[in-house]
Design a protein around this motif. Sequence first.
Motif, short mmCIF file in Angstrom:
data_model
loop_
_atom_site.label_atom_id
_atom_site.label_comp_id
_atom_site.label_asym_id
_atom_site.label_seq_id
_atom_site.Cartn_x
_atom_site.Cartn_y
_atom_site.Cartn_z
N PRO A 189 0.82 -1.22 0.00
CA PRO A 189 0.00 0.00 0.00
C PRO A 189 0.85 1.27 0.00
O PRO A 189 0.44 2.30 -0.55
CB PRO A 189 -0.82 -0.10 1.29
CG PRO A 189 -0.82 -1.54 1.63
CD PRO A 189 0.49 -2.09 1.14
N ILE A 190 2.04 1.21 0.59
CA ILE A 190 2.93 2.37 0.57
C ILE A 190 3.38 2.65 -0.86
O ILE A 190 3.35 3.80 -1.33
CB ILE A 190 4.14 2.15 1.51
CG1 ILE A 190 3.69 2.12 2.97
CG2 ILE A 190 5.22 3.22 1.28
CD1 ILE A 190 4.78 1.67 3.95
N GLU A 191 3.78 1.59 -1.57
CA GLU A 191 4.21 1.78 -2.96
C GLU A 191 3.06 2.29 -3.82
O GLU A 191 3.23 3.19 -4.64
CB GLU A 191 4.77 0.47 -3.52
CG GLU A 191 5.38 0.65 -4.90
CD GLU A 191 6.11 -0.58 -5.41
OE1 GLU A 191 6.94 -0.42 -6.32
OE2 GLU A 191 5.86 -1.70 -4.90
N ALA A 192 1.86 1.75 -3.62
CA ALA A 192 0.69 2.20 -4.38
C ALA A 192 0.41 3.68 -4.10
O ALA A 192 0.04 4.42 -5.03
CB ALA A 192 -0.52 1.34 -4.03
N ALA A 193 0.59 4.12 -2.87
CA ALA A 193 0.36 5.52 -2.53
C ALA A 193 1.35 6.42 -3.27
O ALA A 193 0.99 7.53 -3.71
CB ALA A 193 0.47 5.73 -1.02
N MET A 194 2.58 5.96 -3.41
CA MET A 194 3.57 6.74 -4.17
C MET A 194 3.11 6.92 -5.61
O MET A 194 3.20 8.02 -6.16
CB MET A 194 4.93 6.03 -4.15
CG MET A 194 5.61 6.07 -2.81
SD MET A 194 7.19 5.20 -2.95
CE MET A 194 7.48 4.87 -1.22
N THR A 222 6.50 8.17 -10.66
CA THR A 222 6.35 7.24 -11.78
C THR A 222 6.90 5.86 -11.43
O THR A 222 7.81 5.73 -10.60
CB THR A 222 7.07 7.75 -13.05
OG1 THR A 222 8.47 7.81 -12.77
CG2 THR A 222 6.57 9.13 -13.45
N ARG A 223 6.34 4.88 -12.09
CA ARG A 223 6.75 3.49 -11.86
C ARG A 223 8.16 3.22 -12.36
O ARG A 223 8.74 2.20 -12.03
CB ARG A 223 5.76 2.53 -12.49
CG ARG A 223 4.42 2.60 -11.78
CD ARG A 223 3.37 1.76 -12.48
NE ARG A 223 2.06 2.07 -11.93
CZ ARG A 223 1.26 1.17 -11.40
NH1 ARG A 223 1.60 -0.08 -11.33
NH2 ARG A 223 0.10 1.53 -10.92
N SER A 224 8.70 4.15 -13.15
CA SER A 224 10.09 3.99 -13.60
C SER A 224 11.07 4.32 -12.48
O SER A 224 12.25 3.99 -12.58
CB SER A 224 10.36 4.88 -14.82
OG SER A 224 10.24 6.25 -14.45
N GLN A 225 10.60 4.94 -11.43
CA GLN A 225 11.43 5.25 -10.26
C GLN A 225 11.51 4.00 -9.38
O GLN A 225 10.67 3.12 -9.46
CB GLN A 225 10.82 6.42 -9.47
CG GLN A 225 10.80 7.72 -10.24
CD GLN A 225 12.20 8.20 -10.57
OE1 GLN A 225 13.09 8.20 -9.73
NE2 GLN A 225 12.40 8.58 -11.82
#
Length: 173
Positions: free
Chosen positions: A36-41, A47-50
């Motif tokens: 959930p932390i990653e989804a919040a980012m 961006t998912r490239s990060q």
Amino acid sequence: SGRMLIATAGLPGAGKSSVAEELGRKLAAPVVSVDPIEAAMWRAGVTRSQPTGLAAYVVAETVADGVLALGQSVIVDAVNAVEEARAQWRALASRHGVPVRFIEVVCSDPAVHRRRLQGRSRGIEGFPEPTWEAVERRREEFAPWAGHRLVLDSVLDLSRNTATALAYLAAVS
């Protein structure tokens, strides 16, 4: 003091979040979950490239650090597939002078694991469920364990696994 850092580990869909949440209820300990932390980012525009996966572990560590600083136990819910991630939790526990206990959740029946993965929807906004192929790739990357851990098989009933985990935690606290 009885407080500790409990870190779950295991492949996506193996059942580690269910174990972490049940332990959180039984121990009245907060659960810090990486997904959930990653989804919040992502929802915030990162961006998912990060390297959001790594960043989510760092944010989870910061949150867990705050909980431990309050004198409470904390449960971290993450794949923890590599030794660097596991070392992160060992170092955090060491900084607070508390034990770290790893609980790896596996699913010994690949057909059951695949069905669970395909049928699950955790409702994490913006976080797609991984495919079976992605889980199989992750399995190949899963590093051998260097230290002690409890291994639970999620083909067993959740209440039985929770009781086993609670007994393990009580014996080492």
